[in-house]
Design a protein around this motif. Structure first.
Motif, PDB file in Angstrom:
ATOM      1  N   ARG A 106       5.081   5.282   2.333  1.00  0.00           N
ATOM      2  CA  ARG A 106       3.463   4.685   3.069  1.00  0.00           C
ATOM      3  C   ARG A 106       2.761   4.351   1.511  1.00  0.00           C
ATOM      4  N   GLU A 107       2.536   3.011   1.317  1.00  0.00           N
ATOM      5  CA  GLU A 107       1.265   3.270   0.561  1.00  0.00           C
ATOM      6  C   GLU A 107       0.346   2.989   0.699  1.00  0.00           C
ATOM      7  N   ARG A 109      -2.165   1.768  -1.480  1.00  0.00           N
ATOM      8  CA  ARG A 109      -3.027   0.603  -1.470  1.00  0.00           C
ATOM      9  C   ARG A 109      -1.851  -0.655  -1.528  1.00  0.00           C
ATOM     10  N   PHE A 110      -2.494  -1.281  -0.228  1.00  0.00           N
ATOM     11  CA  PHE A 110      -0.907  -2.607   0.441  1.00  0.00           C
ATOM     12  C   PHE A 110      -0.513  -3.144  -0.185  1.00  0.00           C
ATOM     13  N   GLY A 111      -1.233  -4.057  -1.170  1.00  0.00           N
ATOM     14  CA  GLY A 111      -1.102  -5.076  -2.205  1.00  0.00           C
ATOM     15  C   GLY A 111       0.065  -5.030  -3.718  1.00  0.00           C
ATOM     16  N   PRO A 115       7.406  -2.030  -4.620  1.00  0.00           N
ATOM     17  CA  PRO A 115       7.297  -0.207  -4.033  1.00  0.00           C
ATOM     18  C   PRO A 115       8.041   0.556  -5.158  1.00  0.00           C
TER      19      PRO A 115
END
Lengths: 267, 267
Positions: A106-107, A109-111, A115
């Motif tokens: 899981r990140e 911060r999405f953008g 990864p």
DNA sequence: AAGTGGTCTAGACCACCAT
DNA sequence: TGGTGGTCTAGACCACTTA
């Protein structure tokens, strides 16, 4: 270049005619190249004859040949290396990791970008059995109910946390000679193993996902609490000519990981 | 052809130079074409000048131009119609349905083929608000925390069963002039609406999914029982140049439906 | 230096669409 | 019939790899 000339001779049967009327010329060329690969005249990793040679043998211009090769490169059937040649694609560990294993930590911060955490999962084989195909598996793999299959269960861990439980069904006829010992002793990714040991190339897959509550087996194997929601993914993996070769059901524990996908132009 | 010549004149600013050194010539051509579109010299639906004309204006051969156009067609930025011309792509209802709405009725037989049941969902707007971006949304959309955004909640139903609850966040600056009335009165798909009303083209998206238990809001809005597992999908949708334009969280009730995806060669 | 793929050209001819 | 994109050709020249 003895190997090359041998390959060309062997390839002659595929390459001397473009009789199959598959529409435009470059599509006929593409089909001829695919035939060489599917019929195992050219094996994964092999170098193809040069573009000039193939074009000459087929009696088409180099531009037409290149158009056919372009599409096969895009479909990851061939790989071009400038200055070296064109090769039948081999599954690499990276391809497995980036294309087929779609579970990521899981990140927050999405953008954020690439990864950081795409590590290769640790794989444990939980069970390996020879069984008869049930209706769902037979349906998916285009077998008859009761045909012999191998059923393999793997547990995948990331950073020592069990995250995925895979239930894999493959035809025992297609994977003739497979047994638990060979499976356990493989030194590579599972799709690489399919390719190098059985000549089966996984090109793409279709997946359907749903949310489920952890079954008793999932609770035991993944070490999660009763009532934990999981994603169940059913995957049908295909080889050349849309032939289904692997039917897989994965349970994913998404407490700290996501099931990731791209939505872009269809092929 | 008055419109065309006007377009060419306007396009001159984009098309008379290939100064940006983007590597090979056809890539520079591609960038020039993209610039015409991004700068709204050519609008969605517009016809481009003929290939001969563009190639002449850019001083490249027709083959080189075609290679650039080929890639843009594949990325669904342009559409070619034989005998008619090349056009800037418009989002159709079908494109939304097949590319971006990835929920399908459960199939008993996996490999069965084309889904029979791909119907357009019925959409109800549950709420429409102007808010300030929280940290997660700002992060994803490359805004600052507190910047004005529109937050829209939609409920999607298939065969009169509520299946998806969408939570959509878009920049109020980017979608200047949007309000609840205009949103409710739109006559088309949401991405078509973005494009025709705000000139924002959604090209692709990246999604991350996980399993969750139904929240109180999901229980109320979707009419599911407490403890029901759902898939939560976070989507970041992008426009040209990887610009993020929509941040969406969807809750999917997967009792009778699946979240579907293809695993094929990356772009 | 020889061989490979990568790019680019300047045409020809065909299939489709409008009028 | 004239304009559009779709296919195909036969080269030239460049960049990269290997020996």
């Amino acid at each position: 270049m003895d190997m090359l000339s041998v390959m060309q001779d062997a390839g002659t049967k595929c390459l001397d005619r473009l009789s199959q009327d598959g529409g435009s010329l470059y599509l006929q060329v593409k089909r001829a190249l695919l035939t060489c690969i599917e019929s195992r005249v050219w094996l994964p990793g092999d170098q193809l004859p040069s573009e000039t040679l193939i074009a000459g043998q087929l009696g088409v211009s180099i531009g037409t040949l290149r158009r056919a090769v372009d599409e096969l490169v895009q479909e990851q059937v061939l790989v071009r290396r400038q200055g070296k040649g064109t090769f039948v694609a081999l599954h690499s560990r990276d391809r497995y990791l980036f294309q087929f294993f779609r579970v990521e930590a899981r990140e927050e911060r999405f953008g954020a970008g690439i990864p950081s955490d795409s590590e290769y999962p640790e794989v444990e084989c939980v069970s390996f059995e020879r069984q008869r195909a049930d209706e769902a598996a037979a349906d998916a793999l285009r077998l008859r109910t009761g045909d012999p299959v191998f059923v393999i269960q793997n547990r995948l861990s990331l950073k020592r946390r069990a995250v995925v439980l895979d239930h894999i069904v493959i035809s025992a006829t297609l994977f003739k000679g497979l047994n638990e010992k060979r499976f356990l002793e493989r030194s590579s990714t599972i799709y690489n193993f399919y390719q190098t040991e059985f000549g089966i190339t996984v090109l793409h897959a279709r997946e359907r996902a749903r949310a489920v509550l952890a079954s008793r087996e999932a609770i035991r194997r993944l070490g999660v609490a009763p009532g934990t929601p999981l994603i169940e993914v059913q995957r049908l993996a295909h080889s050349f000519g849309e032939r289904p070769v692997e039917w897989r059901t994965s349970l994913i524990y998404t407490q700290q990981h996501d099931y990731v996908s791209d939505v872009s132009a269809p092929r």
